[in-house]
Design an enzyme around this catalytic site. Structure first.
Site, PDB file in Angstrom:
ATOM      1  CG  HIS A 204      -0.136   0.325   2.492  1.00  0.00           C
ATOM      2  ND1 HIS A 204       0.364  -0.592   3.338  1.00  0.00           N
ATOM      3  CD2 HIS A 204      -0.087   1.635   3.307  1.00  0.00           C
ATOM      4  CE1 HIS A 204       0.881   0.196   4.374  1.00  0.00           C
ATOM      5  NE2 HIS A 204       0.455   1.416   4.286  1.00  0.00           N
TER       6      HIS A 204
HETATM    7  C1  UD1 Z   1      -2.033   5.981   5.221  1.00  0.00           C
HETATM    8  C2  UD1 Z   1      -0.740   6.694   5.862  1.00  0.00           C
HETATM    9  C3  UD1 Z   1       0.381   5.353   5.963  1.00  0.00           C
HETATM   10  C4  UD1 Z   1      -0.176   4.327   6.511  1.00  0.00           C
HETATM   11  C5  UD1 Z   1      -1.469   3.705   5.740  1.00  0.00           C
HETATM   12  C6  UD1 Z   1      -2.319   2.672   6.431  1.00  0.00           C
HETATM   13  C7  UD1 Z   1      -0.290   8.929   5.460  1.00  0.00           C
HETATM   14  C8  UD1 Z   1       0.601   9.927   4.853  1.00  0.00           C
HETATM   15  N1  UD1 Z   1      -0.062   7.864   4.974  1.00  0.00           N
HETATM   16  O1  UD1 Z   1      -1.598   5.731   3.855  1.00  0.00           O
HETATM   17  O2  UD1 Z   1       1.372   5.972   6.685  1.00  0.00           O
HETATM   18  O3  UD1 Z   1       0.641   3.300   6.429  1.00  0.00           O
HETATM   19  O4  UD1 Z   1      -2.671   4.923   5.698  1.00  0.00           O
HETATM   20  O5  UD1 Z   1      -3.017   1.881   5.725  1.00  0.00           O
HETATM   21  O6  UD1 Z   1      -1.079   9.315   6.399  1.00  0.00           O
HETATM   22  N2  UD1 Z   1      -8.903   5.079   0.283  1.00  0.00           N
HETATM   23  C9  UD1 Z   1     -10.173   4.924  -0.083  1.00  0.00           C
HETATM   24  N3  UD1 Z   1     -10.852   4.643   1.201  1.00  0.00           N
HETATM   25  C10 UD1 Z   1     -10.453   4.617   2.425  1.00  0.00           C
HETATM   26  C11 UD1 Z   1      -9.242   5.178   2.619  1.00  0.00           C
HETATM   27  C12 UD1 Z   1      -8.223   5.562   1.679  1.00  0.00           C
HETATM   28  O7  UD1 Z   1     -10.453   4.401  -1.034  1.00  0.00           O
HETATM   29  O8  UD1 Z   1     -11.096   4.446   3.553  1.00  0.00           O
HETATM   30  C13 UD1 Z   1      -7.934   5.461  -0.825  1.00  0.00           C
HETATM   31  C14 UD1 Z   1      -8.217   6.977  -1.425  1.00  0.00           C
HETATM   32  O9  UD1 Z   1      -8.048   6.998  -2.726  1.00  0.00           O
HETATM   33  C15 UD1 Z   1      -7.085   7.586  -1.066  1.00  0.00           C
HETATM   34  C16 UD1 Z   1      -5.953   6.685  -0.952  1.00  0.00           C
HETATM   35  O10 UD1 Z   1      -6.656   5.297  -0.523  1.00  0.00           O
HETATM   36  O11 UD1 Z   1      -6.549   8.806  -1.754  1.00  0.00           O
HETATM   37  C17 UD1 Z   1      -4.954   6.842   0.040  1.00  0.00           C
HETATM   38  O12 UD1 Z   1      -5.276   7.060   1.436  1.00  0.00           O
HETATM   39  P1  UD1 Z   1      -4.292   7.777   2.408  1.00  0.00           P
HETATM   40  O13 UD1 Z   1      -5.151   7.994   3.859  1.00  0.00           O
HETATM   41  O14 UD1 Z   1      -4.077   9.438   1.945  1.00  0.00           O
HETATM   42  O15 UD1 Z   1      -3.182   7.348   2.553  1.00  0.00           O
HETATM   43  P2  UD1 Z   1      -2.612   5.670   3.076  1.00  0.00           P
HETATM   44  O16 UD1 Z   1      -2.244   5.427   1.392  1.00  0.00           O
HETATM   45  O17 UD1 Z   1      -3.851   5.049   3.055  1.00  0.00           O
HETATM   46  N1  UDP Z   2      -4.197  -5.111   8.685  1.00  0.00           N
HETATM   47  C1  UDP Z   2      -5.599  -5.528   8.694  1.00  0.00           C
HETATM   48  N2  UDP Z   2      -6.200  -5.986   7.475  1.00  0.00           N
HETATM   49  C2  UDP Z   2      -5.555  -5.749   6.209  1.00  0.00           C
HETATM   50  C3  UDP Z   2      -4.229  -5.296   6.143  1.00  0.00           C
HETATM   51  C4  UDP Z   2      -3.597  -4.968   7.409  1.00  0.00           C
HETATM   52  O1  UDP Z   2      -6.167  -5.582   9.537  1.00  0.00           O
HETATM   53  O2  UDP Z   2      -6.226  -6.336   5.319  1.00  0.00           O
HETATM   54  C5  UDP Z   2      -3.733  -4.578   9.824  1.00  0.00           C
HETATM   55  C6  UDP Z   2      -2.217  -5.163  10.051  1.00  0.00           C
HETATM   56  O3  UDP Z   2      -2.724  -6.586  10.706  1.00  0.00           O
HETATM   57  C7  UDP Z   2      -1.651  -4.406  11.036  1.00  0.00           C
HETATM   58  C8  UDP Z   2      -2.003  -2.949  10.571  1.00  0.00           C
HETATM   59  O4  UDP Z   2      -3.624  -3.312   9.693  1.00  0.00           O
HETATM   60  O5  UDP Z   2      -1.994  -4.580  12.301  1.00  0.00           O
HETATM   61  C9  UDP Z   2      -1.156  -2.587   9.660  1.00  0.00           C
HETATM   62  O6  UDP Z   2      -1.911  -1.374   8.959  1.00  0.00           O
HETATM   63  P1  UDP Z   2      -1.246  -0.826   7.579  1.00  0.00           P
HETATM   64  O7  UDP Z   2      -0.384  -2.071   6.647  1.00  0.00           O
HETATM   65  O8  UDP Z   2      -2.594  -0.479   6.911  1.00  0.00           O
HETATM   66  O9  UDP Z   2      -0.461   0.498   7.758  1.00  0.00           O
HETATM   67  P2  UDP Z   2       1.244   0.604   8.317  1.00  0.00           P
HETATM   68  O10 UDP Z   2       1.355  -0.456   9.631  1.00  0.00           O
HETATM   69  O11 UDP Z   2       2.104   0.176   7.205  1.00  0.00           O
HETATM   70  O12 UDP Z   2       1.351   2.005   8.643  1.00  0.00           O
END
Ligand code: UD1
Ligand code: UDP
Length: 403
Positions: free
Chosen positions: A239
């Protein structure tokens, strides 16, 4: 490591607390919601009646499977405020969060603000609270990738330097703070200019210990429903923006995983983050189709935390760019290939159980082959505390914010 909640409780009672401590949790992204459950549980079970906990959800993540599912499944106190900021570019998203958080802080006047990890929701909470002179507590402080092109690295640095209490989960994180000028010898009263740093453990280790048994009981049908067998599948998540926003890199990674799955006749379960699905749908449709039609690839929507825990416990290997998932690989004693150049959890690489592969097909393949051969010889020392880190943190907050 001092980590005994009973000791802290007895200290608290001996000094006598007059009114409840008011804590504002700020969450927004999936991993923070999960992390906050360790703190909520510690408050509920060890310190009930001493703390008024309330939660602000920024709305950074909003799909049911990225947010609501965790509140339901992990019995987390439902958000008292949801800013509903949704997705946007970093500046706009963070600005909307700061505005909303500021309003809530001014209205509610909490004793302290609890922040988790390194997302834009963490950054917004740190800026809003510190500028209003409210104490910031940063859980998961001190982690560094030393790569400032990563949005999370900037979030970490600003959040740490806006904090009054910093809880570092590992030796490396604690040392990073010292290298940036934080002084372990500071004494109370602690402030943003005289902060206190702690070496604790990791609250996600608390969660893994607590939820592993529940995952077995509640998700017992999952492997069968995915047509996979224990120890005979790989779990993969992707991601990070570096991997999703560059189509060539994303295609390289996913094609390599598909190739490995086919060569080894090994199912790969890939719960897909919405960001990754969006990238595939806008330009890599053919690849998405190929993946979906492969006998060995199981592309599924994001799964619940208990389902993820069950998959982590039962897989034979993990391939990921997630910070949380690579650490969980260690909790569940699985080798892990990380699709990044660097990691904040450097002890895992030094231990030989995490290999950094970036997006190189060659390194991914060699690491995979290496782990398939030597998996039984790996060791998983206890790097992340004693499973009671959340209790330690809450005990410490009660002591320091005594009213
Ligand atoms: C964010 C965090 C990242 C973390 C990740 C966990 C920042 C800068 N990044 O990244 O550190 O590892 O969350 O998962 O804060 N979207 C949806 N539905 C949702 C959420 C997101 O469709 O419920 C899509 C949207 O297109 C959005 C994209 O995902 O633009 C990215 O979402 P965003 O929260 O900006 O960043 P993450 O990549 O999720
Ligand atoms: N996780 C989850 N479902 C998923 C993928 C991840 O519950 O489909 C959980 C995972 O077990 C961990 C957390 O989400 O506890 C990690 O989040 P993510 O990978 O989104 O973000 P990061 O840790 O890289 O910030």
């Amino acid at each position: 490591m001092l980590n005994n909640p009973d000791l802290y409780l007895s200290n608290i009672f001996s000094v006598g607390i007059m009114s409840n401590l008011k804590l504002l949790n700020i969450v927004g992204a999936r991993p923070q919601i999960i992390k906050s459950s360790a703190i909520s549980r510690a408050i509920r079970t060890g310190f009930s009646g001493l703390i008024d906990e309330f939660t602000l959800h920024t709305g950074q993540h909003y799909d049911k499977e990225m947010s609501e599912v965790f509140f339901d499944e992990l019995e987390i106190h439902k958000p008292d405020f949801n800013l509903g900021v949704g997705s946007a570019h970093h500046g706009r998203q963070t600005a909307l969060m700061i505005t909303g958080i500021e309003d809530v802080i001014l209205r509610e006047k909490p004793d302290a603000i609890l922040l988790y990890g390194d997302t834009n929701s963490t950054l917004a909470g740190a800026i809003a609270a510190a500028k209003l002179h409210f104490p910031v507590i940063h859980i998961e402080a001190g982690l560094r990738s030393f790569n400032k092109t990563m949005p999370e690295e900037l979030n970490r640095i600003v959040s740490d330097h806006s904090s009054t209490l910093l809880f570092a989960p590992t030796n490396a994180a604690f040392k990073n703070l010292i290298n940036e000028g934080f002084r372990p010898e500071n004494s109370p009263p602690y402030t943003i200019d005289n902060p206190k740093i702690y070496l604790t453990g990791d609250i996600m280790y608390d969660n893994s210990l607590f939820f592993a048994g529940l995952a077995d009981r509640k998700k017992s049908e999952l492997l069968e429903s995915l047509n996979i067998e224990r120890d005979k599948f790989v779990l993969a998540t992707i991601h990070r923006d570096i991997n999703t926003d560059d189509p060539i890199r994303l295609e390289t990674i996913l094609s390599t995983l598909k190739g490995l799955a086919e060569d080894y006749s090994m199912p790969f379960v890939i719960p897909l983050h919405p960001r990754t699905l969006n990238s595939l749908k806008s330009g890599l449709n053919k690849l998405l189709e190929d993946l979906r039609s492969s006998q060995y690839i199981r592309i599924v929507p994001p799964v619940s935390y208990l389902a993820m825990t069950l998959l982590e416990k039962n897989c034979c290997m993990i391939i990921t760019d997630s910070g949380g998932v690579q650490k969980e690989s260690h909790f569940f004693r699985k080798p892990c290939i990380v699709l990044r150049k660097e990691t904040e959890w450097i002890e895992l690489v030094a231990n030989g159980t995490v290999r950094l592969a970036d997006a190189s097909p060659e390194i991914i393949r060699n690491s995979f082959a290496g782990f398939m051969q030597s998996c039984q010889d790996l060791e998983y020392p206890g790097f992340y505390g004693n499973g009671k880190t959340a209790e330690f943190i809450i005990g410490e907050l009660l002591l320091l914010f005594e009213k």
